[in-house]
Design an enzyme around this catalytic site. Structure first.
Site, PDB file in Angstrom:
ATOM      1  N   TRP A 163      -2.933  -2.758  -1.396  1.00  7.99           N
ATOM      2  CA  TRP A 163      -2.465  -3.581  -1.362  1.00  7.99           C
ATOM      3  C   TRP A 163      -3.668  -4.321  -0.606  1.00  7.99           C
ATOM      4  CZ3 TRP A 163      -0.582  -8.057   1.386  1.00  7.99           C
ATOM      5  CH2 TRP A 163      -0.625  -9.610   0.107  1.00  7.99           C
ATOM      6  N   LYS A 204      11.804 -15.358  -9.856  1.00 11.22           N
ATOM      7  CA  LYS A 204      11.714 -14.505 -11.044  1.00 11.22           C
ATOM      8  C   LYS A 204      10.743 -15.147 -12.078  1.00 11.22           C
ATOM      9  CE  LYS A 204      12.913 -12.006  -9.644  1.00 11.22           C
ATOM     10  NZ  LYS A 204      13.231 -11.762  -8.790  1.00 11.22           N
ATOM     11  N   HIS A 222      16.694 -37.085  -5.944  1.00 12.28           N
ATOM     12  CA  HIS A 222      16.341 -37.904  -4.162  1.00 12.28           C
ATOM     13  C   HIS A 222      14.599 -37.431  -4.774  1.00 12.28           C
ATOM     14  CE1 HIS A 222      20.074 -38.345  -2.146  1.00 12.28           C
ATOM     15  NE2 HIS A 222      19.997 -37.655  -3.057  1.00 12.28           N
ATOM     16  N   ARG A 255       3.817  -0.064  -4.800  1.00  5.67           N
ATOM     17  CA  ARG A 255       3.644  -0.889  -3.795  1.00  5.67           C
ATOM     18  C   ARG A 255       1.881  -1.755  -3.387  1.00  5.67           C
ATOM     19  NH1 ARG A 255       7.055   2.141  -0.090  1.00  5.67           N
ATOM     20  NH2 ARG A 255       5.945   1.005   2.286  1.00  5.67           N
ATOM     21  N   GLU A 274      16.875 -18.374  -8.057  1.00  3.63           N
ATOM     22  CA  GLU A 274      16.105 -17.162  -7.883  1.00  3.63           C
ATOM     23  C   GLU A 274      15.390 -16.719  -9.262  1.00  3.63           C
ATOM     24  OE1 GLU A 274      15.749 -13.963  -6.718  1.00  3.63           O
ATOM     25  OE2 GLU A 274      16.263 -12.787  -8.455  1.00  3.63           O
ATOM     26  N   GLU A 317       7.328 -15.011 -10.208  1.00  3.17           N
ATOM     27  CA  GLU A 317       6.421 -14.476 -10.164  1.00  3.17           C
ATOM     28  C   GLU A 317       5.714 -13.819 -11.117  1.00  3.17           C
ATOM     29  OE1 GLU A 317      10.061 -11.729  -7.946  1.00  3.17           O
ATOM     30  OE2 GLU A 317       8.194 -10.745  -6.835  1.00  3.17           O
ATOM     31  N   LYS A 366       5.336  -4.673  -4.149  1.00  2.35           N
ATOM     32  CA  LYS A 366       7.050  -4.329  -3.986  1.00  2.35           C
ATOM     33  C   LYS A 366       7.734  -4.461  -2.984  1.00  2.35           C
ATOM     34  CE  LYS A 366      11.025  -2.939  -5.861  1.00  2.35           C
ATOM     35  NZ  LYS A 366      11.919  -4.355  -6.111  1.00  2.35           N
ATOM     36  N   ASN A 399      -1.609   2.269   5.868  1.00  4.68           N
ATOM     37  CA  ASN A 399      -1.013   1.148   5.614  1.00  4.68           C
ATOM     38  C   ASN A 399      -1.026  -0.238   6.644  1.00  4.68           C
ATOM     39  OD1 ASN A 399      -1.129   1.720   3.066  1.00  4.68           O
ATOM     40  ND2 ASN A 399       1.472   3.134   3.192  1.00  4.68           N
ATOM     41  N   GLY A 400      -0.401  -1.277   7.096  1.00  2.00           N
ATOM     42  CA  GLY A 400      -0.552  -1.633   7.955  1.00  2.00           C
ATOM     43  C   GLY A 400      -1.862  -2.748   8.140  1.00  2.00           C
ATOM     44  N   CYS A 447       0.883  -0.621   0.101  1.00  2.00           N
ATOM     45  CA  CYS A 447       0.242  -0.268  -0.361  1.00  2.00           C
ATOM     46  C   CYS A 447       0.283   1.042  -0.753  1.00  2.00           C
ATOM     47  CB  CYS A 447      -0.991   0.079   1.249  1.00  2.00           C
ATOM     48  SG  CYS A 447      -1.763  -1.441   1.736  1.00  2.00           S
TER      49      CYS A 447
END
Ligand code: M6R
Length: 607
Positions: free
Chosen positions: A73, A484, A503, A27, A480, A487, A602, A99-100, A2
């Site tokens: 968000w 990527k 395995h 955000r 990574e 995502e 983000k 926010n929060g 947010c």
């Protein structure tokens, strides 16, 4: 998570708020809204969807010179117009953005409802507006402070009242807020990018602090009303650093910036005379550094992957035991904090809640924590005992790319510093330094492979499952690469240590499940080639990223991405870039929103 922006001054507020929200959209981007004071009333416009929807709904001539805005968000309550911020109290006099998460909102809401207050959203945030309105007796700052005493949880809030023209009150507990000090105008935002176009003078609010601002002035105080002396900081970021600069999206721009951002991360920090690095911000004496017996990195997501590379390198080069742990796990496992352990909180944003809370837990137990952060003045950067800024410049795309390679540089510099205090000779230090200095050029050459990588991405974009495989220092790069891809393209991808596939994961291998191999240039190369053959024998397509000129790999793989040969310890740089490009071009091919992938934000400021 947010974004908040507030403006008070002589100019039209709505325009500044919407532009600020556009900058903050990374955000959180499921809904957005603004509330503006206008002749003793509050006008609120909020919309589900991206900022473009809001922009279309806000009249060009919307009056009012003081207001607040928010990009959301969702946490509590679905993505609807009603749940978008700002929230008004029942009388329509108080507007808040938040926010929060308010953890006790259920109990507060129940009590307010019993008193006859009618709620119009499903959010936790609305209780803040209703509570402030109940406690208001002609002084917004006082009402906010009284309301805060009832709240449990995290918040960054901005509040306006219809009867207090030109005033914005902000408060912070666990969610960032920054004051922008302009010339006859003031801004308040969760992130400096929202205010860069208007001012570079900022004041970071600390947890527990409240700001009350008018166009001419601002006052910071703590919850008990003790005044706090504000420290004004100058932001170094340029406005063009947050523009797309001719690229189709921020992620593409940020991938291609890496030769420069990597060079910036080590610029001015190498001391050829002594074959070591100079890290001024560590705030640790040489003696204290020398006494470090263990290094423990805490981080999340891509920063954790950087920490895995960093700890692998640190341990192998310095012989100091090192490990990297997910911050979200460390905090709740009652960790042992040993004397002479050095903790490193790695975070691009410096605001990730998991990392921040884990860091605070370690500090509470007497541990020393350094921050490796990109955002200057961020909470982790400010609360750590010292640290290394990576200076990659603003990273706007949700998928982290350039911040990752800059974080790697920070770990390489720390490795060099510690190694030179122990067994590394001056000559070896110089070689290490030279290898680091050659990375920007190697990355630049790797970026020239864009067309080849785009062709490969097009060929494989319709596959639904991928494995990314690497060993040693390249294992985190495999993780990574998988992160990527999933995502931004929403394709299922798993990263594994290539020695692990037998395995279990090898059961996934089929002509429909490609494997991306990272071929190391050291003694693990042969073993990796054996792993590739095992996949090949079972009909699995192989994409290999290998040093240029490796004919054997070319003969085994279905497709090969040949990257410039570097010292194997520095391969994470040359190997991650093709994976970033592969994910980017795959997402592009599938028509995904590369910069703002679904469900993500983000900066993850909630646990
Ligand atoms: O700001 P941080 O580095 O602390 O963020 C940690 C993760 O949320 C972040 O790396 C996330 O995994 C990225 N979206 C990855 O691209």
């Amino acid at each position: 998570m947010c974004g908040i922006v507030g403006y008070t001054g002589p100019r039209q507020a709505s325009r500044i708020l919407v532009e600020g929200l556009k900058r903050l959209e990374y955000r959180g981007y499921d809904s957005a809204g603004v509330a503006v004071q206008d002749h003793g009333a509050l006008a609120v416009i909020k919309k589900k969807g991206k900022i473009a929807e809001l922009r279309a709904a806000v009249p060009r001539d919307m009056p009012g010179t003081c207001g607040i805005g928010h990009t959301r968000w969702a946490t509590h309550g679905g993505v609807t117009d009603a749940n978008a911020h700002p929230h008004l109290d029942a009388s329509g006099k108080v507007a808040i953005v938040h926010n929060g998460i308010i953890e006790n909102y259920g109990a507060l809401k129940e009590k307010l409802e019993k008193d006859g207050v009618r709620f119009s959203s499903e959010t936790d945030s609305e209780v803040i507006a209703q509570l402030i309105a109940r406690l208001y007796e002609g002084d917004l700052e006082r009402a906010v402070k009284s309301a805060l005493r009832h709240l449990k949880g995290t918040y960054g809030i901005a509040v306006i009242h219809a009867d207090e023209p030109g005033r914005i009150v902000g408060a912070r507990n666990g969610s960032p807020l920054v004051i922008g000090v302009g010339d006859g105008e003031m801004l308040l935002a969760s992130d400096v990018t929202a205010m860069l176009a208007h001012t570079r003078q900022v004041v970071y609010l600390n947890d527990g602090e409240v700001v009350s601002m008018t166009p001419a002035d601002f006052r910071v105080s703590d919850a008990d009303d003790n005044p706090v002396d504000p420290k004004i900081n100058e932001i170094a970021w340029q406005l063009d650093a947050i523009e797309k600069d001719g690229f189709s999206c921020y992620m593409e721009k940020e991938i291609f910036e890496q030769p420069e951002s990597i060079a910036r991360a080590f610029g001015g920090r190498l001391e050829p005379e002594y074959g070591t690095a100079k890290l001024g911000g560590l705030n640790l004496s040489r003696k204290e550094l020398h006494a470090v017996e263990r290094v423990r990195v805490i981080a999340a997501g891509t920063s954790w992957h950087a920490g895995l590379v960093g700890s692998w390198l640190l341990e192998s080069v310095t012989r100091i035991p090192a490990s990297a742990e997910l911050a979200s796990e460390l905090r709740y496992r009652n960790p042992v904090v040993e004397a002479n352990s050095l903790y490193i909180a790695a975070s691009q944003s410096g605001e990730t809640a998991d990392t921040l809370y884990a860091m605070r837990e370690i500090k509470r137990r007497g541990g020393t924590v350094l921050g490796i952060c990109n955002v200057v003045g961020s909470t982790i950067a400010r609360e750590s005992d010292g640290g290394i800024y990576v200076h990659s410049g603003p990273e706007i795309a949700v998928a982290s790319t350039k911040a990752f390679t800059s974080q790697l540089v920070a770990f390489y510099l720390l490795t060099l510093t510690l190694a030179r205090m122990h067994d590394m000779s001056h000559h070896e230090g110089i070689l290490f330094m030279e290898a680091l200095k050659s990375v920007p050029e190697a990355v630049r050459k790797t970026l020239l492979l864009r067309d080849r990588i785009q062709t490969i991405a097009k060929k494989y974009a319709r596959f639904r499952d991928f494995m990314f495989l690497g060993r040693g220092i390249l294992h985190p790069i495999a993780l990574e690469g998988a992160l990527k891809l999933k995502e931004i393209s929403y394709i299922h991808a798993e990263g594994y240590a290539s020695g692990e596939i037998k395995h279990g994961p090898i059961a996934l291998v089929s002509p429909e499940a490609p494997s991306v191999f990272l071929v190391p240039g050291d003694q693990l190369r042969e073993k990796t080639i054996s792993n590739m053959k095992e996949i090949k024998a079972r009909g699995g397509p192989i994409i290999a990223v290998a040093d240029e000129g490796d004919a054997e790999v070319v003969s085994i793989a279905d497709d090969c991405i040949p990257v410039p040969k570097v010292d194997p310890r520095f391969q994470p740089f040359t190997m991650v870039v093709p994976l970033q490009l592969f994910a980017y071009f795959t997402a592009l091919e599938l028509g995904r929103d590369v910069d703002q992938p679904r469900n993500l934000a983000k900066s993850v400021t909630v646990e």
